[in-house]
Design a protein around this motif. Structure first.
Motif, PDB file in Angstrom:
ATOM      1  N   GLN A 172       0.839  -1.202   0.000  1.00  0.00           N
ATOM      2  CA  GLN A 172       0.000   0.000   0.000  1.00  0.00           C
ATOM      3  C   GLN A 172       0.870   1.246   0.000  1.00  0.00           C
ATOM      4  O   GLN A 172       1.865   1.309   0.727  1.00  0.00           O
ATOM      5  CB  GLN A 172      -0.894   0.027   1.244  1.00  0.00           C
ATOM      6  N   GLU A 173       0.464   2.202  -0.820  1.00  0.00           N
ATOM      7  CA  GLU A 173       1.137   3.504  -0.776  1.00  0.00           C
ATOM      8  C   GLU A 173       0.573   4.272   0.423  1.00  0.00           C
ATOM      9  O   GLU A 173      -0.640   4.400   0.557  1.00  0.00           O
ATOM     10  CB  GLU A 173       0.829   4.260  -2.070  1.00  0.00           C
ATOM     11  N   VAL A 174       1.467   4.737   1.283  1.00  0.00           N
ATOM     12  CA  VAL A 174       1.015   5.386   2.532  1.00  0.00           C
ATOM     13  C   VAL A 174       1.638   6.775   2.660  1.00  0.00           C
ATOM     14  O   VAL A 174       2.847   6.935   2.467  1.00  0.00           O
ATOM     15  CB  VAL A 174       1.439   4.542   3.762  1.00  0.00           C
ATOM     16  N   LEU A 175       0.818   7.748   2.973  1.00  0.00           N
ATOM     17  CA  LEU A 175       1.344   9.072   3.334  1.00  0.00           C
ATOM     18  C   LEU A 175       1.367   9.128   4.862  1.00  0.00           C
ATOM     19  O   LEU A 175       0.335   8.966   5.519  1.00  0.00           O
ATOM     20  CB  LEU A 175       0.449  10.171   2.760  1.00  0.00           C
ATOM     21  N   GLY A 210      -0.786   6.754   9.253  1.00  0.00           N
ATOM     22  CA  GLY A 210      -1.031   7.472   8.002  1.00  0.00           C
ATOM     23  C   GLY A 210      -2.286   6.963   7.326  1.00  0.00           C
ATOM     24  O   GLY A 210      -3.125   6.311   7.949  1.00  0.00           O
ATOM     25  N   ARG A 211      -2.392   7.300   6.048  1.00  0.00           N
ATOM     26  CA  ARG A 211      -3.535   6.843   5.252  1.00  0.00           C
ATOM     27  C   ARG A 211      -3.023   6.195   3.979  1.00  0.00           C
ATOM     28  O   ARG A 211      -2.075   6.695   3.361  1.00  0.00           O
ATOM     29  CB  ARG A 211      -4.408   8.033   4.831  1.00  0.00           C
ATOM     30  N   ARG A 245      -7.580   4.297   3.723  1.00  0.00           N
ATOM     31  CA  ARG A 245      -7.715   3.477   4.934  1.00  0.00           C
ATOM     32  C   ARG A 245      -6.673   3.930   5.942  1.00  0.00           C
ATOM     33  O   ARG A 245      -5.533   4.247   5.567  1.00  0.00           O
ATOM     34  CB  ARG A 245      -7.527   2.004   4.596  1.00  0.00           C
ATOM     35  N   SER A 246      -7.074   3.922   7.212  1.00  0.00           N
ATOM     36  CA  SER A 246      -6.122   4.256   8.275  1.00  0.00           C
ATOM     37  C   SER A 246      -5.133   3.109   8.410  1.00  0.00           C
ATOM     38  O   SER A 246      -5.520   1.940   8.345  1.00  0.00           O
ATOM     39  CB  SER A 246      -6.864   4.423   9.606  1.00  0.00           C
ATOM     40  N   ILE A 247      -3.866   3.449   8.637  1.00  0.00           N
ATOM     41  CA  ILE A 247      -2.844   2.410   8.665  1.00  0.00           C
ATOM     42  C   ILE A 247      -1.726   2.801   9.635  1.00  0.00           C
ATOM     43  O   ILE A 247      -1.385   3.982   9.754  1.00  0.00           O
ATOM     44  CB  ILE A 247      -2.293   2.155   7.228  1.00  0.00           C
ATOM     45  N   THR A 248      -1.199   1.823  10.351  1.00  0.00           N
ATOM     46  CA  THR A 248      -0.032   2.030  11.203  1.00  0.00           C
ATOM     47  C   THR A 248       1.122   1.245  10.596  1.00  0.00           C
ATOM     48  O   THR A 248       0.975   0.061  10.288  1.00  0.00           O
ATOM     49  CB  THR A 248      -0.310   1.498  12.628  1.00  0.00           C
ATOM     50  N   VAL A 249       2.252   1.937  10.410  1.00  0.00           N
ATOM     51  CA  VAL A 249       3.390   1.297   9.737  1.00  0.00           C
ATOM     52  C   VAL A 249       4.543   1.141  10.730  1.00  0.00           C
ATOM     53  O   VAL A 249       4.897   2.093  11.439  1.00  0.00           O
ATOM     54  CB  VAL A 249       3.870   2.158   8.546  1.00  0.00           C
ATOM     55  N   LEU A 250       5.119  -0.037  10.762  1.00  0.00           N
ATOM     56  CA  LEU A 250       6.317  -0.263  11.572  1.00  0.00           C
ATOM     57  C   LEU A 250       7.523   0.079  10.704  1.00  0.00           C
ATOM     58  O   LEU A 250       7.726  -0.507   9.637  1.00  0.00           O
ATOM     59  CB  LEU A 250       6.374  -1.741  11.993  1.00  0.00           C
ATOM     60  N   GLY A 251       8.313   1.064  11.137  1.00  0.00           N
ATOM     61  CA  GLY A 251       9.469   1.442  10.322  1.00  0.00           C
ATOM     62  C   GLY A 251      10.318   2.463  11.054  1.00  0.00           C
ATOM     63  O   GLY A 251       9.777   3.329  11.748  1.00  0.00           O
ATOM     64  N   PHE A 295      -4.626  -6.399  10.766  1.00  0.00           N
ATOM     65  CA  PHE A 295      -5.471  -5.227  11.054  1.00  0.00           C
ATOM     66  C   PHE A 295      -6.057  -5.352  12.450  1.00  0.00           C
ATOM     67  O   PHE A 295      -6.138  -6.453  13.009  1.00  0.00           O
ATOM     68  CB  PHE A 295      -6.569  -5.063  10.001  1.00  0.00           C
ATOM     69  N   ARG A 296      -6.376  -4.212  12.994  1.00  0.00           N
ATOM     70  CA  ARG A 296      -7.021  -4.177  14.302  1.00  0.00           C
ATOM     71  C   ARG A 296      -8.185  -3.207  14.184  1.00  0.00           C
ATOM     72  O   ARG A 296      -7.967  -2.030  13.872  1.00  0.00           O
ATOM     73  CB  ARG A 296      -6.010  -3.688  15.326  1.00  0.00           C
ATOM     74  N   GLY A 297      -9.399  -3.703  14.384  1.00  0.00           N
ATOM     75  CA  GLY A 297     -10.578  -2.842  14.179  1.00  0.00           C
ATOM     76  C   GLY A 297     -10.579  -2.333  12.745  1.00  0.00           C
ATOM     77  O   GLY A 297     -10.522  -3.111  11.796  1.00  0.00           O
TER      78      GLY A 297
END
Ligand code: SF4
Length: 453
Positions: free
Chosen positions: A385-388, A402-403, A408-414, A430-432
């Motif tokens: 997914q492309e995430v900002l 980010g989104r 979609r709301s997303i949390t990225v580990l990085g 995913f969570r919720g």
């Protein structure tokens, strides 16, 4: 130091107006506060689209009375759609209020505060915009002081609405459509991009009805904005299905920086109800738009607004809405229980569906959407997914929120990411309603961090 406390109800357009008013007030020495008790100016930006926000406004005004009693010099202003609709009635009903202003008068706010300090109570709701309906309602000197939220900027391209949806009060409170010139809009986009903003939201009550000239409509504007250098993402809200066309879909398909998400309000899955709502399209036409869109832009996600319990809606007609939700598989729905708005055509139809039935229908549609959502989230596991990146995770420096391009709301580990970076992440779970992902690679580094890219 002077403080302004601002409370905003309702839609993106109201959020945008509030941000504009704050930037105007900052030029006159105000800072924002979260505490009405310490504010010199209390601004309530109201919404009358639904009943609840309107009731909330009056109960909020009641809670402000003790502040006014303790500090009579505090200026209390009511703006937005309830102000436009109720006008002087608010001054009569609520003695604590000093100013009532409609959406055409925000730039006059500092002057009005001065008049209140000289003992006046003011109601200013008359329409001021000229005909024909092309008018740069954001003056040049305010272009660089607009509505920003982190890496995003919200840019109003039009105001008002020429439709007459039978449940909606907006055409009365906001008036007929007025469009900014493409030049004025592009100037603002260029200014926010120079600040480091990378996601542009084009706003209008009926955004895709934008018409500068017969040969320059929303699709031309969107194309021109997407061609501006360093616009990484564009979103627009809210379009109307009646004004959607293939040209717009084709443009989205051909421009990578137009987000793979649209929010297209449907309101009902029943043709009889759509007609009563005066939506000017059928369910078949709506589905045709979505099918063409998905054929051209396969990864696009669609969200929608739905009203349950519209006057005379039968169980069978509500079932039709459920069927359409099942068929289209929206990424998100915003369902509301119908409540009559004074002065609308729908009000004359009576509020015929009992409250309990509306609540049951609402619960049913939310439950259905929840199932759809769980299944579509599962399908996203393993995808790129492309995430900002919009913010650091509040509790862990290794995670970033980010989104996705599809909203979609997303949390990225990085590690070592920055707010404003555009990256690829692989979805791990995913969570919720939140996707979880691990960082893969950076597409572009945020200029907000003063790094070259
Ligand atoms: S399109 Fe309909 S619902 Fe939307 S603002 Fe206009 S009248 Fe209201």
């Amino acid at each position: 130091m002077k403080y302004v406390y601002i409370k905003t109800f309702g839609c993106q357009m109201n959020e945008h107006d509030s941000a504009r008013m704050v930037s105007i007030l900052k030029q006159f020495g105000f800072s924002c506060t979260n505490t009405p008790d310490e504010a010199h100016l209390i601004l309530i930006n109201t919404c009358s689209v639904r009943e609840n926000p309107e009731n909330k406004v009056y109960s909020l005004l009641g809670t402000l009375r003790p502040i006014k009693k303790k500090r009579p010099e505090t200026v209390i202003a009511v703006c937005g759609c309830v102000a436009q609709q109720e006008g002087n009635h608010i001054l009569e009903r609520e003695p604590a209020v000093d100013i009532v202003i409609g959406p055409d008068h925000y730039f006059e706010l500092p002057e009005l505060i001065g008049r209140v300090q000289n003992g006046e109570r003011i109601c200013l709701t008359q329409r001021t915009y000229p005909k024909p309906p092309v008018f740069d309602f954001i003056p040049d000197e305010w272009l660089e002081k607009g509505h920003r939220e982190g890496v995003k900027a919200y840019i109003a391209i039009s105001k008002g609405c020429n439709n007459a949806c039978s449940f909606c009060i907006v055409p009365r409170t906001r008036g007929r459509e007025i469009y900014r010139t493409p030049e004025n809009i592009q100037k603002e986009v260029t200014a926010v991009i120079a600040e480091g903003i990378r996601e542009i939201w084009l706003l209008g009550q009926n955004v895709n009805a934008y018409k500068f000239r017969d040969d320059y409509r929303f699709v031309q504007l969107l194309s021109d904005v997407s061609n501006i250098k360093d616009v990484w993402r564009i979103r627009f809200t809210s379009p109307h299905p009646h004004d959607w066309n293939k040209e717009l879909t084709d443009l989205i398909a051909n421009r990578k920086n137009i987000a793979r998400h649209i929010h297209l309000p449907l309101q009902s899955g029943s043709n009889r109800i759509l007609k009563l709502m005066r939506r000017r399209h059928t369910i078949e036409q709506y589905i045709e738009h979505i099918e063409y869109l998905r054929s051209k832009v396969p990864k696009i996600e669609v969200s929608t607004d739905l009203i349950v319990g519209f006057p005379t809606e039968t169980d069978e007609e509500f079932e039709e809405t459920l069927k359409v939700v099942e068929q289209i598989k929206f990424s998100q729905i915003y369902p509301f229980k119908y409540s009559p708005r004074p002065g609308t055509y729908a009000e004359k139809l009576g509020d015929t569906v009992p409250r309990k039935t509306k609540e049951e229908r609402l619960a049913q549609i939310i439950e259905l959407q929840e199932k759809i959502n769980q299944s579509s989230m599962k399908q996203l596991i393993g995808t790129e997914q492309e995430v900002l990146i919009e913010e650091k995770h509040p509790r862990d420096d290794n995670f970033w929120n980010g989104r996705t391009n599809s909203y979609r709301s997303i949390t990225v580990l990085g590690k070592g990411l920055h707010i404003g970076d555009l990256i690829y992440g692989r979805v791990t779970g995913f969570r919720g309603h939140w996707l979880e992902a691990e960082y893969i690679r950076t597409i572009k580094i945020s200029p907000l961090n003063k790094l070259s890219y």
